[in-house]
Design an enzyme around this catalytic site. Structure first.
Site, mmCIF file in Angstrom:
data_model
loop_
_atom_site.group_PDB
_atom_site.id
_atom_site.type_symbol
_atom_site.label_atom_id
_atom_site.label_comp_id
_atom_site.label_asym_id
_atom_site.label_seq_id
_atom_site.Cartn_x
_atom_site.Cartn_y
_atom_site.Cartn_z
ATOM 1 N N HIS A 154 -1.245 -6.680 -4.683
ATOM 2 C CA HIS A 154 -2.552 -6.654 -5.345
ATOM 3 C C HIS A 154 -2.583 -7.359 -6.709
ATOM 4 O O HIS A 154 -3.190 -6.882 -7.669
ATOM 5 C CB HIS A 154 -3.031 -5.206 -5.493
ATOM 6 C CG HIS A 154 -3.307 -4.508 -4.195
ATOM 7 N ND1 HIS A 154 -3.730 -5.167 -3.071
ATOM 8 C CD2 HIS A 154 -3.214 -3.193 -3.845
ATOM 9 C CE1 HIS A 154 -3.891 -4.294 -2.080
ATOM 10 N NE2 HIS A 154 -3.576 -3.090 -2.515
ATOM 11 N N GLU A 194 -10.675 -3.423 3.294
ATOM 12 C CA GLU A 194 -10.525 -4.453 2.262
ATOM 13 C C GLU A 194 -10.636 -5.825 2.936
ATOM 14 O O GLU A 194 -9.636 -6.372 3.396
ATOM 15 C CB GLU A 194 -9.162 -4.294 1.596
ATOM 16 C CG GLU A 194 -8.871 -2.898 1.082
ATOM 17 C CD GLU A 194 -7.370 -2.583 1.018
ATOM 18 O OE1 GLU A 194 -6.627 -3.324 0.361
ATOM 19 O OE2 GLU A 194 -6.949 -1.602 1.650
ATOM 20 N N ARG A 213 0.080 -7.970 -0.108
ATOM 21 C CA ARG A 213 1.439 -8.329 -0.500
ATOM 22 C C ARG A 213 1.769 -9.812 -0.368
ATOM 23 O O ARG A 213 1.294 -10.474 0.557
ATOM 24 C CB ARG A 213 2.441 -7.530 0.352
ATOM 25 C CG ARG A 213 2.410 -6.054 0.035
ATOM 26 C CD ARG A 213 3.298 -5.234 0.954
ATOM 27 N NE ARG A 213 3.183 -3.827 0.585
ATOM 28 C CZ ARG A 213 2.162 -3.049 0.955
ATOM 29 N NH1 ARG A 213 1.199 -3.523 1.705
ATOM 30 N NH2 ARG A 213 2.117 -1.797 0.545
ATOM 31 N N HIS A 270 -11.503 -2.254 -3.224
ATOM 32 C CA HIS A 270 -10.565 -1.218 -2.790
ATOM 33 C C HIS A 270 -11.120 0.208 -2.886
ATOM 34 O O HIS A 270 -10.382 1.139 -3.233
ATOM 35 C CB HIS A 270 -9.265 -1.355 -3.598
ATOM 36 C CG HIS A 270 -8.031 -0.936 -2.873
ATOM 37 N ND1 HIS A 270 -7.812 0.365 -2.443
ATOM 38 C CD2 HIS A 270 -6.933 -1.625 -2.500
ATOM 39 C CE1 HIS A 270 -6.640 0.434 -1.847
ATOM 40 N NE2 HIS A 270 -6.079 -0.761 -1.869
ATOM 41 N N ASP A 287 -2.297 0.732 8.061
ATOM 42 C CA ASP A 287 -2.273 -0.016 6.793
ATOM 43 C C ASP A 287 -1.968 -1.455 7.186
ATOM 44 O O ASP A 287 -0.916 -1.988 6.878
ATOM 45 C CB ASP A 287 -1.204 0.567 5.857
ATOM 46 C CG ASP A 287 -1.283 -0.027 4.452
ATOM 47 O OD1 ASP A 287 -2.105 -0.941 4.239
ATOM 48 O OD2 ASP A 287 -0.515 0.410 3.578
HETATM 49 C C1 GLA Z 1 -3.353 -1.545 0.360
HETATM 50 C C2 GLA Z 1 -1.969 -1.677 0.792
HETATM 51 C C3 GLA Z 1 -1.419 -0.332 0.926
HETATM 52 C C4 GLA Z 1 -1.521 0.399 -0.381
HETATM 53 C C5 GLA Z 1 -2.896 0.486 -0.836
HETATM 54 C C6 GLA Z 1 -2.946 1.129 -2.190
HETATM 55 O O1 GLA Z 1 -4.118 -1.016 1.349
HETATM 56 O O2 GLA Z 1 -1.794 -2.384 1.988
HETATM 57 O O3 GLA Z 1 -0.128 -0.394 1.368
HETATM 58 O O4 GLA Z 1 -0.795 -0.279 -1.345
HETATM 59 O O5 GLA Z 1 -3.432 -0.796 -0.846
HETATM 60 O O6 GLA Z 1 -2.119 2.207 -2.324
#
Ligand code: GLA
Length: 358
Positions: free
Chosen positions: A112, A322, A87, A185, A257
């Site tokens: 993304h 990632e 983000r 991803h 996350d």
């Molecule tokens: C990343 C983001 C998550 C989500 C995934 C895809 O990991 O941090 O919040 O958006 O990608 O769904």
């Protein structure tokens, strides 16, 4: 390792995009019989077959059946993320004294890269290298595409090595100062895609610090120690052990996350994470050159997607690692810089290595 066959790469049609571009699906096989299928739509890994402790192969990544499904409803399954992974708060950043505004695609934020590198057709050149079968993808992103400055020339080379690694090497160059943060991803389930939740996988993250977020999953700017928190995964721990603890950071994301800060030196390839699935005995190690990595436990999957072989992908049925620069880096001076200037070369290497446990 016993050689099962010689390595190879073949190409077939994966159909046409909704705008009429031809897309291919490449099948890579290494000397041990491990296999990957990769499409040049979004640089997407569609399947990845690796052996369990008895030598039985299963497909370890979540994926969809058709190109149309990847265009319309993929939650970034297996794709190449760019120009900017994760983000950027309100899609806004300042660079060289100028303000830039990216379109929002995740609440108020840009996620993304917007309509990013996962949604474009890459030029693909297959080859069989010494390491194993290899696919070289290239894409030129025009100046201003999705709001980013500079013409960016990107190369991503995917190799299925004869050591059972998926090796990804990224390079990029620009003609104007810009920001870049590429990553991969894939959602992994080492028991096989569609084989339930990943909560029993035993994880080790070689990262003693992480970047806490606010409720919109934007880093606060702090770099915190994992000590005494559910983010301390320095020792082998089942993913499910702390995931539902009563901690604000976990509540914001519905699980993990978050971005961890890799312990290894920035720019050097080093081990950042290890996963072990007890039933199959499969092990995955992740190596990266990047300063951090997002560890995401598939909290947003909700069982509404039907994937390959008709499998239903429930919440937490796959996890992503990632490797990347920290989210929202352009807005945090204390985070390693994601700026790329003309004349510089952006370099990033990721290796997902598969091993058999006892
Ligand atoms: C990343 C983001 C998550 C989500 C995934 C895809 O990991 O941090 O919040 O958006 O990608 O769904």
């Amino acid at each position: 390792m016993k050689k099962a066959s010689i390595s190879s790469i073949s190409e077939k049609s994966f159909g046409k995009t909704s705008s009429g571009q031809n897309v291919s699906l490449f099948t890579l096989k290494n000397e041990n019989g491990a296999m990957a299928t990769i499409t040049n739509y979004g640089g997407t890994v569609v399947s990845l077959l690796m052996p369990d402790r008895h030598g039985k192969f299963s497909d370890l990544v979540l994926g969809l059946r058709t190109l149309r499904e990847y265009e319309e409803k993929s939650p970034y399954f297996g794709c190449l993320v760019g120009r900017f992974g994760n983000r950027i708060a309100k899609g806004a950043f300042k660079l060289g004294g100028k303000n830039y505004q990216l379109p929002a695609n995740n609440g108020p934020n840009s996620l993304h890269g917007g309509k990013g590198f996962d949604k474009v057709v890459w030029r693909a050149v297959p080859s069989v290298a010494k390491l194993g079968p290899s696919l070289r993808l290239t894409y030129t992103s025009r100046d201003g595409e999705e709001g980013y400055p500079g013409t960016l020339q990107v190369t991503a080379t995917y190799t299925l090595t004869n050591r059972n690694e998926l090796k990804l090497v990224y390079r990029a160059k620009t003609d104007k100062t810009t920001i870049v943060n590429l990553t991969h991803h894939s959602y992994f389930n080492l028991a096989g895609h569609g084989h339930g939740e990943i909560l029993d996988h035993v994880v080790t993250l070689h990262a003693g610090k992480f970047t806490p977020v606010n409720k919109n999953l934007i880093p606060t700017g702090k770099i915190s120690s994992v000590k005494g928190t559910p983010f301390d995964l320095l020792k082998p721990t089942a993913i499910g052990t702390h995931i539902d603890e009563d901690a604000a950071q976990l509540k914001f994301a519905g699980g993990y996350d978050h971005n961890w800060v890799a312990d290894k030196p920035v720019g050097q390839l080093g081990l950042i994470a290890k996963f072990e699935e007890p039933k199959s005995g499969r092990i995955m190690e992740v190596f990266s050159t990047e300063p951090g990595f997002q560890f995401y436990t598939g909290n947003f999957l909700d069982g509404s997607l039907r994937g390959k072989a008709g499998k239903i992908y429930h919440r937490r049925s796959g996890f992503c690692v990632e490797p990347q620069h920290f989210p929202d880096s352009p807005n945090h001076k204390n985070f390693p810089s994601t700026r790329l200037r003309p004349g510089e070369v952006y370099k990033n290497t990721i290796i997902y290595r598969f091993l058999k446990g006892k």
